[in-house]
Write a protein that holds these residues in place. Structure first.
Motif, PDB file in Angstrom:
ATOM      1  N   SER A  15       0.835  -1.198   0.000  1.00 39.91           N
ATOM      2  CA  SER A  15       0.000   0.000   0.000  1.00 39.91           C
ATOM      3  C   SER A  15       0.874   1.253   0.000  1.00 39.91           C
ATOM      4  O   SER A  15       2.093   1.192   0.208  1.00 39.91           O
ATOM      5  CB  SER A  15      -0.896   0.014   1.241  1.00 39.91           C
ATOM      6  N   LYS A  16       0.239   2.392  -0.225  1.00 36.73           N
ATOM      7  CA  LYS A  16       0.969   3.657  -0.162  1.00 36.73           C
ATOM      8  C   LYS A  16       1.558   3.869   1.223  1.00 36.73           C
ATOM      9  O   LYS A  16       2.708   4.300   1.373  1.00 36.73           O
ATOM     10  CB  LYS A  16       0.040   4.814  -0.529  1.00 36.73           C
ATOM     11  N   ARG A  17       0.756   3.550   2.269  1.00 32.86           N
ATOM     12  CA  ARG A  17       1.270   3.668   3.640  1.00 32.86           C
ATOM     13  C   ARG A  17       2.442   2.728   3.854  1.00 32.86           C
ATOM     14  O   ARG A  17       3.457   3.092   4.445  1.00 32.86           O
ATOM     15  CB  ARG A  17       0.159   3.357   4.650  1.00 32.86           C
ATOM     16  N   SER A  19       4.533   1.488   1.672  1.00 36.95           N
ATOM     17  CA  SER A  19       5.734   1.866   0.927  1.00 36.95           C
ATOM     18  C   SER A  19       6.483   3.001   1.606  1.00 36.95           C
ATOM     19  O   SER A  19       7.694   3.183   1.391  1.00 36.95           O
ATOM     20  CB  SER A  19       5.363   2.258  -0.502  1.00 36.95           C
ATOM     21  N   GLU A 128      -2.516  -2.713   7.144  1.00 36.29           N
ATOM     22  CA  GLU A 128      -2.018  -1.356   6.907  1.00 36.29           C
ATOM     23  C   GLU A 128      -0.947  -1.339   5.818  1.00 36.29           C
ATOM     24  O   GLU A 128      -0.892  -0.442   4.986  1.00 36.29           O
ATOM     25  CB  GLU A 128      -1.443  -0.780   8.206  1.00 36.29           C
ATOM     26  N   CYS A 131      -2.972  -2.730   2.269  1.00 34.95           N
ATOM     27  CA  CYS A 131      -4.260  -2.237   1.772  1.00 34.95           C
ATOM     28  C   CYS A 131      -4.373  -0.725   1.912  1.00 34.95           C
ATOM     29  O   CYS A 131      -4.108  -0.175   2.984  1.00 34.95           O
ATOM     30  CB  CYS A 131      -5.415  -2.892   2.544  1.00 34.95           C
ATOM     31  N   ASP A 132      -4.777  -0.073   0.828  1.00 31.62           N
ATOM     32  CA  ASP A 132      -5.070   1.357   0.833  1.00 31.62           C
ATOM     33  C   ASP A 132      -6.573   1.580   0.991  1.00 31.62           C
ATOM     34  O   ASP A 132      -7.376   0.699   0.660  1.00 31.62           O
ATOM     35  CB  ASP A 132      -4.620   1.998  -0.484  1.00 31.62           C
ATOM     36  N   ASP A 133      -6.944   2.762   1.463  1.00 30.93           N
ATOM     37  CA  ASP A 133      -8.360   3.123   1.500  1.00 30.93           C
ATOM     38  C   ASP A 133      -8.959   2.945   0.105  1.00 30.93           C
ATOM     39  O   ASP A 133      -8.364   3.350  -0.895  1.00 30.93           O
ATOM     40  CB  ASP A 133      -8.524   4.581   1.927  1.00 30.93           C
ATOM     41  N   ASP A 135      -9.411   0.092  -1.390  1.00 29.23           N
ATOM     42  CA  ASP A 135      -9.054  -1.208  -1.961  1.00 29.23           C
ATOM     43  C   ASP A 135     -10.147  -2.231  -1.655  1.00 29.23           C
ATOM     44  O   ASP A 135     -10.996  -2.032  -0.780  1.00 29.23           O
ATOM     45  CB  ASP A 135      -7.730  -1.714  -1.387  1.00 29.23           C
ATOM     46  N   LEU A 154     -10.761   1.631   7.372  1.00 31.82           N
ATOM     47  CA  LEU A 154      -9.922   1.875   6.197  1.00 31.82           C
ATOM     48  C   LEU A 154     -10.757   2.066   4.935  1.00 31.82           C
ATOM     49  O   LEU A 154     -10.207   2.228   3.846  1.00 31.82           O
ATOM     50  CB  LEU A 154      -8.946   0.712   6.007  1.00 31.82           C
TER      51      LEU A 154
END
Length: 431
Positions: A15-17, A19, A128, A131-133, A135, A154
């Motif tokens: 996820s972006k978080r 990464s 976390e 998974c991104d919001d 997804d 989320l």
């Protein structure tokens, strides 16, 4: 199974978080402190001599005791590496090699293990990281309410797949994935499964079901969360009177993982103590490392005292006594399951539909003639002084009525079970 779909690049799942999670410089230093000859001026460790504890003694039910003192106690009281205490991490890796056919030579390279503050924390961190919001994620329907409480904030698209007594139904999963509407929702990267004694349904996947689900996940390139807190609470069929002298746990999803797509979550809560708050996640090194970065920023590491107590006990026991302990737990829950089922037959025959579980601590009952158990269980049953959980609590879509209730046979005495089911019988008949 072949290895044509072996995952080569895990970064596409992050996820972006996730990464953005990077190793903490101070946390990385802690892993180097105990190297031979190392002099540390770089850490932020408090001096152990200022701690008021001299020793810690834990008395065991077999009459023996565990004592933590000296360097063992110092280790327990001090900050430690985020992967967990070194010796405990090693014991658990050996356990996973023994139980799940993992390669001992590649531990920490191809696969790794992280000790967490209960498996719930590990699941939360993994979600976390992956998974991104917005997804999508696949789960069983019904599924564990604690995991739903992680997923909902989320803003994930939680897609529940129907289950039967052997868990998620493969044809339902295949149909959902094959006919996915990409214009409405992102295609899922993760599937969440509870293969043994599923909470709440009590369903347990047989080998055929596990292989079928794994093959579908391989075909559609899904990461599998294998949440297995009841793995060691397998006790067999209701009418199986065979003598349990040898531990037989069967194959897990991670044991058949040729693609490197399974993250497995284990827990000590049901077999040593829920209050110790110790769990562990095992899986591909890249993914476990990302979860470890999250651990560094969230809680630094699992409780040192809890880890030290577990470590002392497990090294005292060894695998032979570990197996004996597990067999005693299985026999305990088998007897309780048998008692509970006999009382269901006594008080609820014809009023409910259910399958006798072969693992875990729950019976999932459909109340005949009741379309929605929410008010019955949340209001009327409480008035009658009997606690159960309405089925709606375990559905991704909580606007959907459910005729089911979850009952647990883990704690109540036989007399309490008898009275509780008598009260439930009266409630159903009054509907």
């Amino acid at each position: 199974m072949d290895m044509n779909n072996q995952i080569k690049d895990y970064s596409t799942f992050i996820s972006k978080r996730g990464s953005l999670k990077k190793p903490s410089p101070i946390r990385e230093i802690i892993q180097l402190v105990n190297l031979p000859g190392m002099i540390s001026l770089g850490g932020g460790l408090p001096n152990n001599s200022t701690f008021p504890f001299k020793s810690l003694t834990v008395e065991l039910k077999d009459g023996t005791s565990l004592e933590l003192k000296g360097s063992d106690l110092d280790e327990a009281l001090q900050y430690s590496a985020s992967y967990g205490l070194v010796k405990l991490n090693k014991w658990l890796k050996d356990l996973q090699v023994r139980n799940h056919k993992l390669n001992a030579e590649t531990a920490g390279k191809e696969w790794n293990l992280l000790i967490s503050n209960g498996s719930q924390e590990a699941i939360s961190m993994a979600i976390e990281v992956l998974c991104d919001d917005g997804d999508s994620i696949i789960s069983e329907q019904p599924t564990y309410s604690g995991t739903l409480s992680i997923l909902r904030p989320l803003q994930l698209n939680i897609v529940g797949i129907e289950i039967d007594q052997f868990g998620m139904i493969p044809s339902k999963l295949e149909d959902t994935l094959a006919n996915w509407d990409h214009s409405k929702h992102k295609f899922p990267r993760v599937i969440y499964l509870i293969p043994t004694g599923q909470n709440p349904s009590g369903s347990t996947m047989n080998l055929e079901r596990k292989k079928a689900l794994y093959n579908i996940c391989s075909k559609y390139n899904l990461l599998i969360f294998e949440d297995d807190p009841y793995y060691y609470l397998q006790f067999g069929e209701l009418n199986d009177n065979s003598s349990d002298t040898k531990l037989d746990l069967g194959e897990s999803l991670i044991s058949m993982d040729v693609d490197g797509r399974v993250l497995r979550f284990d827990s000590f809560s049901k077999i040593l103590s829920s209050g110790l708050r110790l769990g562990f996640v095992t899986g591909p090194q890249y993914l476990v490392e990302k979860i470890q970065f999250h651990e560094q920023s969230a809680s630094l590491h699992a409780s040192g005292l809890s880890q030290a107590v577990a470590q002392a006990l497990l090294y005292r026991w060894g695998f032979e006594n570990w197996d004996k302990h597990l067999l005693s737990i299985q026999n305990f829950y088998r007897q309780r399951r048998n008692t509970f089922i006999s009382l269901i037959e006594k008080h609820l025959k014809g009023l409910v539909e259910y399958n006798a579980p072969t693992a875990g601590m729950f019976v999932w009952m459909k109340l005949n003639g009741v379309t929605d158990t929410k008010s019955l269980i949340s209001e009327k049953a409480i008035e009658k002084k009997v606690l159960l959980v309405p089925g709606i609590a375990f559905y991704p879509d909580q606007t959907q009525p459910s005729p089911y209730v979850r009952a647990s046979f883990s704690v109540a005495t036989e007399e309490q079970m008898d009275e509780a089911l008598k009260r439930l019988s009266s409630l159903i008949k009054d509907q």
